[in-house]
Design a protein around this motif. Structure first.
Motif, PDB file in Angstrom:
ATOM      1  N   ARG A  93       1.495  -1.488   0.393  1.00  0.00           N
ATOM      2  CA  ARG A  93      -0.170  -0.517   0.281  1.00  0.00           C
ATOM      3  C   ARG A  93       1.155   1.407   0.142  1.00  0.00           C
ATOM      4  NH1 ARG A  93      -4.192  -1.263   5.152  1.00  0.00           N
ATOM      5  NH2 ARG A  93      -5.356  -3.086   3.869  1.00  0.00           N
ATOM      6  N   PRO A  94       1.404   2.164  -1.053  1.00  0.00           N
ATOM      7  CA  PRO A  94       1.977   3.033  -1.243  1.00  0.00           C
ATOM      8  C   PRO A  94       0.946   4.559  -1.226  1.00  0.00           C
ATOM      9  CG  PRO A  94       1.905   2.402  -2.832  1.00  0.00           C
ATOM     10  CD  PRO A  94       0.968   1.038  -2.225  1.00  0.00           C
ATOM     11  N   SER A  95       2.185   5.200  -0.373  1.00  0.00           N
ATOM     12  CA  SER A  95       0.571   6.643  -0.085  1.00  0.00           C
ATOM     13  C   SER A  95       0.975   8.238  -1.694  1.00  0.00           C
ATOM     14  CB  SER A  95       1.656   7.654   0.864  1.00  0.00           C
ATOM     15  OG  SER A  95       1.215   8.639   0.720  1.00  0.00           O
ATOM     16  N   ILE A  96       0.739   8.567  -1.740  1.00  0.00           N
ATOM     17  CA  ILE A  96       1.018   9.087  -3.331  1.00  0.00           C
ATOM     18  C   ILE A  96       2.778   8.864  -4.125  1.00  0.00           C
ATOM     19  CG2 ILE A  96       1.008  11.510  -4.615  1.00  0.00           C
ATOM     20  CD1 ILE A  96      -1.289  10.562  -2.934  1.00  0.00           C
ATOM     21  N   VAL A  97       3.047   7.966  -5.599  1.00  0.00           N
ATOM     22  CA  VAL A  97       3.810   8.116  -5.567  1.00  0.00           C
ATOM     23  C   VAL A  97       4.229   8.992  -6.217  1.00  0.00           C
ATOM     24  CG1 VAL A  97       5.082   6.116  -7.302  1.00  0.00           C
ATOM     25  CG2 VAL A  97       3.271   5.402  -5.425  1.00  0.00           C
ATOM     26  N   PHE A  98       6.080   8.972  -6.059  1.00  0.00           N
ATOM     27  CA  PHE A  98       5.792  10.757  -7.054  1.00  0.00           C
ATOM     28  C   PHE A  98       7.256  10.092  -7.985  1.00  0.00           C
ATOM     29  CE2 PHE A  98       8.184  11.323  -3.629  1.00  0.00           C
ATOM     30  CZ  PHE A  98       9.500  12.178  -3.330  1.00  0.00           C
ATOM     31  N   GLY A  99       7.039  10.812  -9.140  1.00  0.00           N
ATOM     32  CA  GLY A  99       8.631  10.637 -10.207  1.00  0.00           C
ATOM     33  C   GLY A  99       8.319  11.539 -11.136  1.00  0.00           C
ATOM     34  N   ALA A 100       9.607  11.298 -12.449  1.00  0.00           N
ATOM     35  CA  ALA A 100       9.910  11.989 -13.385  1.00  0.00           C
ATOM     36  C   ALA A 100       8.365  11.774 -14.224  1.00  0.00           C
ATOM     37  CB  ALA A 100      10.978  11.692 -14.035  1.00  0.00           C
ATOM     38  N   GLU A 101       7.950  10.583 -14.447  1.00  0.00           N
ATOM     39  CA  GLU A 101       6.933  10.654 -15.230  1.00  0.00           C
ATOM     40  C   GLU A 101       5.194  11.082 -14.925  1.00  0.00           C
ATOM     41  OE1 GLU A 101      10.061   7.737 -16.255  1.00  0.00           O
ATOM     42  OE2 GLU A 101       8.875   8.503 -14.787  1.00  0.00           O
ATOM     43  N   ASP A 102       5.070  11.448 -13.289  1.00  0.00           N
ATOM     44  CA  ASP A 102       3.866  11.018 -12.422  1.00  0.00           C
ATOM     45  C   ASP A 102       2.524  11.735 -13.049  1.00  0.00           C
ATOM     46  OD1 ASP A 102       4.223  14.117 -11.415  1.00  0.00           O
ATOM     47  OD2 ASP A 102       5.237  13.312  -9.407  1.00  0.00           O
ATOM     48  N   GLY A 103       1.441  11.755 -12.315  1.00  0.00           N
ATOM     49  CA  GLY A 103       0.698  13.074 -12.322  1.00  0.00           C
ATOM     50  C   GLY A 103       0.225  13.667 -11.493  1.00  0.00           C
ATOM     51  N   PHE A 104       0.833  13.647  -9.937  1.00  0.00           N
ATOM     52  CA  PHE A 104       0.864  14.617  -9.356  1.00  0.00           C
ATOM     53  C   PHE A 104       1.635  15.630  -8.948  1.00  0.00           C
ATOM     54  CE2 PHE A 104       1.695  14.994  -4.273  1.00  0.00           C
ATOM     55  CZ  PHE A 104       0.157  15.270  -4.268  1.00  0.00           C
ATOM     56  N   LEU A 105       3.299  15.409  -8.209  1.00  0.00           N
ATOM     57  CA  LEU A 105       3.996  16.622  -8.510  1.00  0.00           C
ATOM     58  C   LEU A 105       4.137  17.507  -9.983  1.00  0.00           C
ATOM     59  CD1 LEU A 105       7.601  15.899  -6.861  1.00  0.00           C
ATOM     60  CD2 LEU A 105       5.192  16.739  -5.522  1.00  0.00           C
ATOM     61  N   ASN A 106       4.022  17.012 -11.248  1.00  0.00           N
ATOM     62  CA  ASN A 106       3.836  17.089 -12.171  1.00  0.00           C
ATOM     63  C   ASN A 106       2.529  18.495 -12.463  1.00  0.00           C
ATOM     64  OD1 ASN A 106       6.804  16.845 -13.855  1.00  0.00           O
ATOM     65  ND2 ASN A 106       5.625  14.931 -13.181  1.00  0.00           N
ATOM     66  N   ARG A 107       1.782  17.779 -11.666  1.00  0.00           N
ATOM     67  CA  ARG A 107       0.308  18.253 -12.387  1.00  0.00           C
ATOM     68  C   ARG A 107       0.493  19.658 -12.057  1.00  0.00           C
ATOM     69  NH1 ARG A 107      -5.971  16.379 -10.743  1.00  0.00           N
ATOM     70  NH2 ARG A 107      -6.902  18.458 -10.523  1.00  0.00           N
ATOM     71  N   PHE A 108       1.692  19.657 -10.389  1.00  0.00           N
ATOM     72  CA  PHE A 108       1.203  20.590  -9.114  1.00  0.00           C
ATOM     73  C   PHE A 108       2.196  21.987  -9.693  1.00  0.00           C
ATOM     74  CE2 PHE A 108      -1.685  18.119  -6.626  1.00  0.00           C
ATOM     75  CZ  PHE A 108      -2.951  18.499  -6.189  1.00  0.00           C
ATOM     76  N   ALA A 109       3.316  21.671 -10.041  1.00  0.00           N
ATOM     77  CA  ALA A 109       4.233  21.681 -10.795  1.00  0.00           C
ATOM     78  C   ALA A 109       3.897  22.970 -11.657  1.00  0.00           C
ATOM     79  CB  ALA A 109       5.426  21.347 -10.647  1.00  0.00           C
ATOM     80  N   ALA A 110       3.137  22.523 -12.957  1.00  0.00           N
ATOM     81  CA  ALA A 110       3.070  22.850 -13.530  1.00  0.00           C
ATOM     82  C   ALA A 110       1.522  24.505 -13.617  1.00  0.00           C
ATOM     83  CB  ALA A 110       2.347  22.268 -14.606  1.00  0.00           C
ATOM     84  N   MET A 111       1.112  23.949 -12.222  1.00  0.00           N
ATOM     85  CA  MET A 111       0.593  25.102 -12.232  1.00  0.00           C
ATOM     86  C   MET A 111       1.104  26.707 -10.896  1.00  0.00           C
ATOM     87  SD  MET A 111      -2.366  23.187 -10.179  1.00  0.00           S
ATOM     88  CE  MET A 111      -3.321  24.526  -9.254  1.00  0.00           C
ATOM     89  N   GLN A 112       2.224  26.139 -10.758  1.00  0.00           N
ATOM     90  CA  GLN A 112       2.986  27.404  -9.906  1.00  0.00           C
ATOM     91  C   GLN A 112       3.197  29.307 -11.145  1.00  0.00           C
ATOM     92  OE1 GLN A 112       3.319  26.590  -7.249  1.00  0.00           O
ATOM     93  NE2 GLN A 112       2.221  24.814  -7.233  1.00  0.00           N
ATOM     94  N   SER A 113       3.428  28.614 -11.964  1.00  0.00           N
ATOM     95  CA  SER A 113       3.515  29.589 -12.875  1.00  0.00           C
ATOM     96  C   SER A 113       2.609  30.601 -12.929  1.00  0.00           C
ATOM     97  CB  SER A 113       4.138  29.251 -14.182  1.00  0.00           C
ATOM     98  OG  SER A 113       2.850  28.164 -15.404  1.00  0.00           O
ATOM     99  N   ALA A 114       1.537  29.892 -12.292  1.00  0.00           N
ATOM    100  CA  ALA A 114       0.637  31.099 -12.508  1.00  0.00           C
ATOM    101  C   ALA A 114       0.015  32.128 -11.838  1.00  0.00           C
ATOM    102  CB  ALA A 114      -1.223  30.505 -12.583  1.00  0.00           C
ATOM    103  N   PRO A 115      -0.346  33.703 -12.034  1.00  0.00           N
ATOM    104  CA  PRO A 115      -0.198  33.900 -10.742  1.00  0.00           C
ATOM    105  C   PRO A 115      -1.209  33.877  -9.218  1.00  0.00           C
ATOM    106  CG  PRO A 115      -1.465  35.012 -12.801  1.00  0.00           C
ATOM    107  CD  PRO A 115      -1.014  33.632 -12.941  1.00  0.00           C
ATOM    108  N   PHE A 116      -2.155  33.168  -9.638  1.00  0.00           N
ATOM    109  CA  PHE A 116      -2.458  32.873  -8.453  1.00  0.00           C
ATOM    110  C   PHE A 116      -3.327  31.634  -8.745  1.00  0.00           C
ATOM    111  CE2 PHE A 116      -4.094  36.548  -9.069  1.00  0.00           C
ATOM    112  CZ  PHE A 116      -4.270  37.510  -7.897  1.00  0.00           C
ATOM    113  N   VAL A 117      -2.790  30.187  -7.567  1.00  0.00           N
ATOM    114  CA  VAL A 117      -3.324  29.096  -7.340  1.00  0.00           C
ATOM    115  C   VAL A 117      -3.571  28.441  -6.723  1.00  0.00           C
ATOM    116  CG1 VAL A 117      -2.180  26.606  -6.839  1.00  0.00           C
ATOM    117  CG2 VAL A 117       0.211  28.541  -7.872  1.00  0.00           C
TER     118      VAL A 117
END
Length: 312
Positions: free
Chosen positions: A146-170
């Motif tokens: 049972r893993p928690s949230i799995v992250f890595g270079a191809e993930d859909g988790f950290l990458n998704r939120f990282a892409a949002m950080q360039s917006a003025p409001f998150v």
């Protein structure tokens, strides 16, 4: 090593890392995918004849039986975040476990998730819990991961939120909910070890989390720093978040489904006293040690961002 391991979901995010660990250990790997061509990129990882590819779907018992024939070990990584959870997480898991037992496999590793519970308020959590029960019924000596949230270079988790950080409001939904992000390579090492050493891990359940527990708000703040952005974070009240989740089925592109909203009501962390990475002799890597290597793509100046400062 001549052990043959059938790997369901080997072409996915986690699967590619598990395949690499198995091949590195010298095992023969039979990758079972609905469309085997989705996993052909794994071919260069193995020696000549070390990797096989077969068409199989966990929802089709006949294909599952064919995929596990002659296998010494079976690993089931198949999971979805939306759709027919029951068919994949419960029935599909049962098909794999029953076929592995019938084929005489020595070990079965079933990958579930933290929060798996037949009584969970979310359909995802319920189906994962029911899937675990089905696996235990058909193959009592299965190892459940049972893993928690799995992250890595191809993930859909950290990458998704990282892409949002360039917006003025998150916007930040459920800012106080806690996660224990775990690096995909560490999870893969544990899965491979469980499959290749059933004497040590048969019949056990492990919960795998990284070395740090972070809230959703803290995660966003860390990603902003890691990517060199300074957005204004806007906490979204639960009343609004619930509405967004409710209309997900009506408005395409809504950021969250109703079931995902239910999942966010509960922390996703390793339970007190649960067996984990220590059983495998693995010290999990923190996000800060590995994630910046690929998060560089989200910086304003890419890999040269370390030479610049974010705008005030």
């Amino acid at each position: 090593m001549s052990r043959l391991v059938t790997l369901f979901g080997g072409g996915g995010f986690l699967g590619r890392y598990v395949a690499q660990e198995l091949l590195k250990a010298g095992a023969r790997v039979r990758v079972a995918e609905r469309d085997p061509s989705d996993a052909w990129f794994l071919k260069p990882l193995g020696s000549l004849g070390q990797t096989q590819f077969v068409p199989a779907s966990v929802t089709k018992p006949a294909t599952v039986a064919a995929a596990v024939a002659g296998a010494d070990s079976v690993i089931n990584l198949v999971g979805i975040l939306k759709g027919d959870f029951d068919s994949v997480h419960r029935k599909g898991a049962a098909h794999v476990a029953a076929a592995a037992k019938a084929a005489g496999a020595e070990s079965l590793v079933h990958v579930s998730a933290i929060g798996a519970d037949p009584e969970s308020p979310s359909a995802y959590g319920r189906s994962k819990g029911q899937g675990e029960a089905a696996v235990r019924t058909a193959f009592p000596d299965a190892t459940i991961i049972r893993p928690s949230i799995v992250f890595g270079a191809e993930d859909g988790f950290l990458n998704r939120f990282a892409a949002m950080q360039s917006a003025p409001f998150v916007p930040v939904l459920r800012g106080a909910v806690k996660f224990q992000p775990v690096w995909v390579a560490d999870v893969a090492r544990a899965i491979a070890a469980a499959a290749l050493d059933p004497g040590a891990h048969a019949g056990k359940t492990y919960e795998l989390g990284g070395p740090e527990v972070v809230t959703m708000a803290e995660l966003n703040a860390w990603l902003a720093r890691a990517t060199g952005h300074r957005p204004t974070f806007v906490p979204v009240p639960d009343s609004i978040g619930g509405i967004l989740a409710s209309v997900a089925g009506i408005l395409p592109g809504a950021p969250i489904t109703r079931d995902q909203w239910r999942m966010l009501q509960v922390d996703n962390v390793v339970a007190p006293g649960a067996k984990g990475f220590e059983a495998f002799g693995i010290k999990p890597a923190p996000m800060e040690a590995v994630a910046p290597a690929w998060l560089v793509r989200y910086r304003p100046h890419g890999r040269f961002a370390s030479q610049t400062k974010p705008a005030a």
